[in-house]
Design a protein around this motif. Structure first.
Motif, PDB file in Angstrom:
ATOM      1  N   MET A   1      52.537  35.241  59.244  1.00  0.00           N
ATOM      2  CA  MET A   1      52.039  35.434  57.880  1.00  0.00           C
ATOM      3  C   MET A   1      50.545  35.692  57.895  1.00  0.00           C
ATOM      4  O   MET A   1      49.804  34.997  58.604  1.00  0.00           O
ATOM      5  N   PRO A   2      50.113  36.733  57.161  1.00  0.00           N
ATOM      6  CA  PRO A   2      48.709  37.115  57.268  1.00  0.00           C
ATOM      7  C   PRO A   2      47.778  36.189  56.482  1.00  0.00           C
ATOM      8  O   PRO A   2      48.160  35.638  55.454  1.00  0.00           O
ATOM      9  N   ASP A   3      46.592  36.025  56.989  1.00  0.00           N
ATOM     10  CA  ASP A   3      45.561  35.327  56.227  1.00  0.00           C
ATOM     11  C   ASP A   3      44.672  36.378  55.570  1.00  0.00           C
ATOM     12  O   ASP A   3      44.697  37.547  55.951  1.00  0.00           O
ATOM     13  N   LEU A   4      43.901  35.947  54.556  1.00  0.00           N
ATOM     14  CA  LEU A   4      43.057  36.903  53.842  1.00  0.00           C
ATOM     15  C   LEU A   4      41.598  36.666  54.207  1.00  0.00           C
ATOM     16  O   LEU A   4      41.129  35.527  54.210  1.00  0.00           O
ATOM     17  N   ASP A   5      40.914  37.721  54.512  1.00  0.00           N
ATOM     18  CA  ASP A   5      39.510  37.620  54.874  1.00  0.00           C
ATOM     19  C   ASP A   5      38.719  38.663  54.101  1.00  0.00           C
ATOM     20  O   ASP A   5      38.879  39.859  54.332  1.00  0.00           O
ATOM     21  N   ILE A   6      37.880  38.173  53.162  1.00  0.00           N
ATOM     22  CA  ILE A   6      37.103  39.102  52.330  1.00  0.00           C
ATOM     23  C   ILE A   6      35.622  38.931  52.634  1.00  0.00           C
ATOM     24  O   ILE A   6      35.117  37.800  52.685  1.00  0.00           O
ATOM     25  N   ARG A   7      34.950  40.062  52.883  1.00  0.00           N
ATOM     26  CA  ARG A   7      33.505  40.013  53.097  1.00  0.00           C
ATOM     27  C   ARG A   7      32.828  41.082  52.221  1.00  0.00           C
ATOM     28  O   ARG A   7      33.265  42.231  52.206  1.00  0.00           O
ATOM     29  N   ASP A   8      31.758  40.613  51.569  1.00  0.00           N
ATOM     30  CA  ASP A   8      30.864  41.521  50.848  1.00  0.00           C
ATOM     31  C   ASP A   8      31.594  42.475  49.908  1.00  0.00           C
ATOM     32  O   ASP A   8      31.286  43.658  49.824  1.00  0.00           O
ATOM     33  N   LEU A   9      32.609  41.972  49.237  1.00  0.00           N
ATOM     34  CA  LEU A   9      33.351  42.821  48.312  1.00  0.00           C
ATOM     35  C   LEU A   9      32.600  42.958  46.990  1.00  0.00           C
ATOM     36  O   LEU A   9      32.307  41.961  46.333  1.00  0.00           O
ATOM     37  N   VAL A  10      32.239  44.179  46.652  1.00  0.00           N
ATOM     38  CA  VAL A  10      31.575  44.434  45.375  1.00  0.00           C
ATOM     39  C   VAL A  10      32.305  45.587  44.685  1.00  0.00           C
ATOM     40  O   VAL A  10      32.502  46.643  45.268  1.00  0.00           O
ATOM     41  N   VAL A  11      32.739  45.317  43.468  1.00  0.00           N
ATOM     42  CA  VAL A  11      33.392  46.380  42.692  1.00  0.00           C
ATOM     43  C   VAL A  11      32.575  46.610  41.435  1.00  0.00           C
ATOM     44  O   VAL A  11      32.315  45.671  40.673  1.00  0.00           O
ATOM     45  N   ARG A  12      32.158  47.842  41.238  1.00  0.00           N
ATOM     46  CA  ARG A  12      31.397  48.184  40.045  1.00  0.00           C
ATOM     47  C   ARG A  12      32.182  49.207  39.246  1.00  0.00           C
ATOM     48  O   ARG A  12      32.843  50.070  39.801  1.00  0.00           O
ATOM     49  N   PHE A  13      32.094  49.097  37.949  1.00  0.00           N
ATOM     50  CA  PHE A  13      32.646  50.134  37.082  1.00  0.00           C
ATOM     51  C   PHE A  13      31.497  50.854  36.448  1.00  0.00           C
ATOM     52  O   PHE A  13      30.493  50.236  36.071  1.00  0.00           O
ATOM     53  N   THR A  14      31.634  52.160  36.316  1.00  0.00           N
ATOM     54  CA  THR A  14      30.544  52.941  35.735  1.00  0.00           C
ATOM     55  C   THR A  14      30.298  52.482  34.306  1.00  0.00           C
ATOM     56  O   THR A  14      31.233  52.208  33.562  1.00  0.00           O
ATOM     57  N   GLY A  15      29.016  52.379  33.946  1.00  0.00           N
ATOM     58  CA  GLY A  15      28.655  51.976  32.588  1.00  0.00           C
ATOM     59  C   GLY A  15      28.447  50.480  32.457  1.00  0.00           C
ATOM     60  O   GLY A  15      27.969  50.008  31.441  1.00  0.00           O
ATOM     61  N   LEU A  16      28.843  49.725  33.487  1.00  0.00           N
ATOM     62  CA  LEU A  16      28.645  48.275  33.425  1.00  0.00           C
ATOM     63  C   LEU A  16      27.513  47.897  34.375  1.00  0.00           C
ATOM     64  O   LEU A  16      27.481  48.325  35.528  1.00  0.00           O
ATOM     65  N   GLU A  17      26.611  47.069  33.859  1.00  0.00           N
ATOM     66  CA  GLU A  17      25.450  46.714  34.664  1.00  0.00           C
ATOM     67  C   GLU A  17      25.845  45.784  35.810  1.00  0.00           C
ATOM     68  O   GLU A  17      25.552  46.028  36.965  1.00  0.00           O
ATOM     69  N   ARG A  18      26.576  44.723  35.410  1.00  0.00           N
ATOM     70  CA  ARG A  18      26.991  43.735  36.415  1.00  0.00           C
ATOM     71  C   ARG A  18      28.244  44.221  37.135  1.00  0.00           C
ATOM     72  O   ARG A  18      29.090  44.867  36.538  1.00  0.00           O
ATOM     73  N   PRO A  19      28.350  43.890  38.413  1.00  0.00           N
ATOM     74  CA  PRO A  19      29.596  44.263  39.107  1.00  0.00           C
ATOM     75  C   PRO A  19      30.777  43.498  38.510  1.00  0.00           C
ATOM     76  O   PRO A  19      30.633  42.357  38.074  1.00  0.00           O
ATOM     77  N   ALA A  20      31.938  44.184  38.458  1.00  0.00           N
ATOM     78  CA  ALA A  20      33.138  43.527  37.934  1.00  0.00           C
ATOM     79  C   ALA A  20      33.608  42.451  38.884  1.00  0.00           C
ATOM     80  O   ALA A  20      34.247  41.484  38.480  1.00  0.00           O
ATOM     81  N   LEU A  21      33.289  42.634  40.141  1.00  0.00           N
ATOM     82  CA  LEU A  21      33.710  41.671  41.149  1.00  0.00           C
ATOM     83  C   LEU A  21      32.629  41.638  42.227  1.00  0.00           C
ATOM     84  O   LEU A  21      32.163  42.684  42.680  1.00  0.00           O
ATOM     85  N   ASP A  22      32.236  40.453  42.594  1.00  0.00           N
ATOM     86  CA  ASP A  22      31.202  40.318  43.622  1.00  0.00           C
ATOM     87  C   ASP A  22      31.544  39.102  44.452  1.00  0.00           C
ATOM     88  O   ASP A  22      31.259  37.963  44.063  1.00  0.00           O
ATOM     89  N   ILE A  23      32.188  39.304  45.590  1.00  0.00           N
ATOM     90  CA  ILE A  23      32.621  38.183  46.426  1.00  0.00           C
ATOM     91  C   ILE A  23      32.037  38.376  47.823  1.00  0.00           C
ATOM     92  O   ILE A  23      32.528  39.193  48.609  1.00  0.00           O
ATOM     93  N   PRO A  24      30.989  37.635  48.114  1.00  0.00           N
ATOM     94  CA  PRO A  24      30.357  37.798  49.434  1.00  0.00           C
ATOM     95  C   PRO A  24      31.290  37.371  50.569  1.00  0.00           C
ATOM     96  O   PRO A  24      31.313  37.981  51.628  1.00  0.00           O
ATOM     97  N   GLU A  25      32.069  36.334  50.327  1.00  0.00           N
ATOM     98  CA  GLU A  25      32.912  35.847  51.405  1.00  0.00           C
ATOM     99  C   GLU A  25      34.047  35.007  50.840  1.00  0.00           C
ATOM    100  O   GLU A  25      33.848  34.181  49.950  1.00  0.00           O
ATOM    101  N   LEU A  26      35.257  35.251  51.314  1.00  0.00           N
ATOM    102  CA  LEU A  26      36.402  34.421  50.921  1.00  0.00           C
ATOM    103  C   LEU A  26      37.435  34.465  52.041  1.00  0.00           C
ATOM    104  O   LEU A  26      37.819  35.538  52.513  1.00  0.00           O
ATOM    105  N   VAL A  27      37.857  33.308  52.447  1.00  0.00           N
ATOM    106  CA  VAL A  27      38.902  33.241  53.465  1.00  0.00           C
ATOM    107  C   VAL A  27      40.025  32.372  52.951  1.00  0.00           C
ATOM    108  O   VAL A  27      39.788  31.254  52.472  1.00  0.00           O
ATOM    109  N   LEU A  28      41.237  32.907  52.978  1.00  0.00           N
ATOM    110  CA  LEU A  28      42.408  32.105  52.608  1.00  0.00           C
ATOM    111  C   LEU A  28      43.315  32.040  53.829  1.00  0.00           C
ATOM    112  O   LEU A  28      43.652  33.071  54.411  1.00  0.00           O
ATOM    113  N   PRO A  29      43.704  30.836  54.222  1.00  0.00           N
ATOM    114  CA  PRO A  29      44.583  30.730  55.398  1.00  0.00           C
ATOM    115  C   PRO A  29      45.992  31.250  55.076  1.00  0.00           C
ATOM    116  O   PRO A  29      46.410  31.252  53.922  1.00  0.00           O
ATOM    117  N   ALA A  30      46.681  31.681  56.106  1.00  0.00           N
ATOM    118  CA  ALA A  30      48.040  32.179  55.931  1.00  0.00           C
ATOM    119  C   ALA A  30      48.916  31.075  55.373  1.00  0.00           C
ATOM    120  O   ALA A  30      48.799  29.916  55.751  1.00  0.00           O
TER     121      ALA A  30
END
Lengths: 240, 446
Positions: A1-30
């Protein structure tokens, strides 16, 4: 079963100043059972879209079991999702005109040239497990609670390592919601899948091992959450 | 995949049905125009097949052909009897037969002619040919029985001509079916027609017309009724009774006499409106046409005149085809719009399919296949419907005119069908591409 490893995830939508999602680091074990909470517009849906590969992460790394899904092409992501992710949605997205069994098998039928016979058996078994007595019954004749249970069976039929549910109980009454919440946890536990549930449902949150709380696109400590899950819900999780 | 398409079609059956019906009607329109024009062309060409060369008095070539070949009533100038005699004696002529029209019975043309044309039309299928002046041979489609009698009427019923009351023809034979106007015609010896319209009778005829206008149009061809019952005798004013009687007697005189084929070869014989000529060879045909294009006679190849007519018909067809094509384009555009809207309305459903792992290609194929299925069903139905309507129309025309119109598809139509189908397949790529580009994440956004 896979574990999740997120680094430096930034999602921006045009027209929005702040990023919709900003996750520098997240690890979830399998195999973790995780609730994703947060007010409307906090980025829950974006988070789900990104981690299920429905949308391509514009920046950063999102890896399940070492596979960076951000680097996969759209077709490859579809294929990856078909094999690894089971989805349950608030609006079940079951297809009228087809029976419960056909609905459970539809994604597999569309993704594979020939349906392996064991899948049919598995679908029957799962439907029985979620309490649908007549697999041949047309989907539109079922109650909403039954529909969501069929959707749960559909998410599990291909034995995915990841089960993602987006507000699975929000459109159900309390009783049906509780049944679905229980089924999700139990079935994910049975197959050892990683379970990620975006929800407002306290009953559902309570059954999870960990809570991720999103505020304005950032993971914040969920101070206001039920005490039971507070200790493990601190986020962002420290790097391993 | 097919199960899903079937379920979707069943769910949207009325919409799909409406789209298919729309396409079917548009297709049928084009098919009817094409088939009917072709049938008309083939049918009239076949009708003219027995008539290699037609000779008449100078005038409209088209009218000569329409009258001689298609028995369309028209007052043609008569050719002098000597022309027929001359043609009969010509070694380049296989046979020449007069076509003497002008009389009718129940709106069916009564045509005076000779034995060679009876044979040329295909011969007798039932009974025997006319051997006496008062005997008649009916076309295959004339609903009368052998042995029945009738009185010819001068001119069409609408024209309120006079009934040649005293003349009684007895039907003795029936022609084999020819699939032409002649199936509705009644053939009588040309001598009998001459006899009926003998110059000394015309004065009385003219006189009688006035009375007859009030007396109504009795075609007393009916079965079993004696001439006395059905003739307008009772309404005849006494003042002309004598004249009438005298005329009756003179008309009836000698009608039992056997026909004399030699009579038509007499240069002094009365005139005829048209002569059908069968040349011995093609070269003879051209020579004869040349020889009879004079100040006093007109010789035409019906085929040639028809070709010219088809030219006009072709123009009309092009206009109709243009109208049909535009209707089809409009329908195609409307249908495309409907399909696009349908696909847009199903954004979430399509997104969900993708989200659950259906490959993009499969989604594309499904949308395309579904569109092609509906449109294809419409196309096939349209071709069948068009064929059916063309057949019905042709039958109606056949009943009215006797000309059998052969309605049928040719290889070219198969090409047109495939082309149309391919065009639909191409057009269906548009909604399919739209579905292909659909983001799976759309399923989750509320």
């Amino acid at each position: 079963m896979p574990d999740l490893d997120i680094r430096d995830l930034v999602v921006r939508f045009t027209g929005l100043e702040r990023p919709a999602l900003d996750i520098p680091e997240l690890v979830l074990p399998a195999g973790a059972h995780v609730a994703l909470t947060g007010p409307s517009g906090s980025g829950k849906t974006t988070f789900i879209n990104i981690v299920t590969g429905l949308e391509r992460p514009p920046a950063g790394r999102v890896a399940w079991g070492g596979t960076d899904i951000g680097r996969l092409g759209e077709g490859a992501r579809d294929r990856w999702r078909a094999t690894h992710v089971g989805l349950v949605m608030q609006e079940f997205h079951l297809f009228p005109g087809l029976s419960a069994l056909e609905n459970v098998l539809l994604p597999q039928r569309l993704a594979q040239f020939r349906l392996p016979p064991r899948l049919r058996a598995e679908a029957g078994r799962l439907l029985e497990r979620v309490g649908i007595e007549r697999p041949g019954q047309k989907i539109e004749t079922l109650s909403r609670g039954q529909m969501q249970r069929v959707a749960v069976a559909r998410a599990l039929v291909a034995r995915p390592g990841i089960i993602v549910a987006d507000e699975p109980t929000a459109s159900l009454d309390a009783e049906a919601g509780a049944a679905v919440a229980e089924l999700l946890s139990a079935l994910a536990g049975e197959v050892g899948a990683t379970l990620l549930v975006a929800t407002h449902d306290a009953c559902l949150i309570a059954g999870m091992e960990r809570v991720l709380h999103l505020e304005a696109g950032r993971l914040v400590p969920a101070a206001s959450l039920p005490a039971a899950s507070a200790p493990v819900s601190a986020a962002p999780a420290p790097a391993v | 995949m097919f199960r899903f398409i079937a379920a979707d079609l069943v769910r949207h059956r009325w919409g799909a049905l409406a789209v298919a019906v729309l396409i079917a009607l548009a297709t049928a329109l084009g098919v009817v125009v094409t088939l009917e024009e072709r049938a008309l062309r083939l049918g009239s060409a076949r009708a003219a097949a027995a008539f290699d060369l037609v000779v008449g008095a100078p005038g409209s070539e088209t009218q000569l052909v329409l009258s001689a070949v298609f028995l369309q009533p028209a007052p043609l100038t008569l050719l002098p009897g000597s022309v027929l005699a001359e043609l009969l004696a010509d070694p380049r002529v296989a046979y020449a037969a007069p076509v003497g029209f002008g009389d009718f019975s129940d709106d069916r043309p009564v045509v005076g002619t000779t034995q060679p044309l009876v044979d040329g039309l295909g011969g007798i299928a039932e009974g025997h040919t006319f051997m006496r002046l008062g005997e008649a041979v009916i076309g295959a489609a004339v609903p009368r029985a052998l042995g029945e009698t009738f009185h010819p009427m001068h001119g069409m019923a609408e024209a309120r001509g006079g009934v040649h009351t005293a003349i009684t023809y007895r039907i003795v034979g029936r022609l084999a079916p020819t699939g032409t106007m002649w199936d509705r015609a009644i053939l009588v010896p040309i001598e009998a027609v001459w006899h009926t319209h003998a110059p000394d009778n015309y004065g009385h005829e003219g006189h009688r017309h006035e009375q007859e206008a009030d007396a109504g149009r009795h075609d007393v061809a009916a079965t079993g009724t004696t001439p006395a019952d059905a003739s307008p005798d009772s309404v005849q004013p006494r003042t002309i009774a004598d004249a009438y009687k005298r005329r009756q007697e003179s008309e009836a005189a000698g009608f039992d006499a056997p026909i004399r084929p030699s009579a038509v070869a007499d240069p002094a014989a009365p005139g005829v409106p048209a002569i059908v000529v069968k040349p011995r060879t093609i070269a003879d045909a051209y020579r004869l046409r040349q020889a009879y294009r004079t100040d006093h006679t007109l010789a035409v190849f019906p085929g040639e005149v028809l070709t010219r007519l088809y030219g006009t018909l072709g123009d009309a067809r092009q206009i109709l085809a243009f109208v049909a094509l535009n209707a089809q384009i409009l329908v195609a555009a409307a249908v495309l719009l409907v399909v696009l809207i349908h696909v847009l309305a199903r954004r979430r459903q399509i997104g969900a399919l993708r989200a659950f792992g259906a490959p993009r290609v499969v989604v594309f194929a499904m949308v395309w296949l579904e569109a092609v299925l509906v449109v294809g069903a419409g196309l096939v139905t349209g071709f069948l419907l068009g064929y059916g309507v063309a057949l019905l129309l042709a039958r109606k025309i056949s009943v009215q005119t006797g000309v059998v119109l052969p309605v049928g598809f040719i290889a070219e139509d198969g090409g047109a069908f495939l082309l149309l189908f391919a065009a639909c397949g191409l057009a269906a790529l548009l909604p399919a591409a739209l579905a292909y580009r659909q983001s799976p994440a759309a399923a989750l956004r509320d």
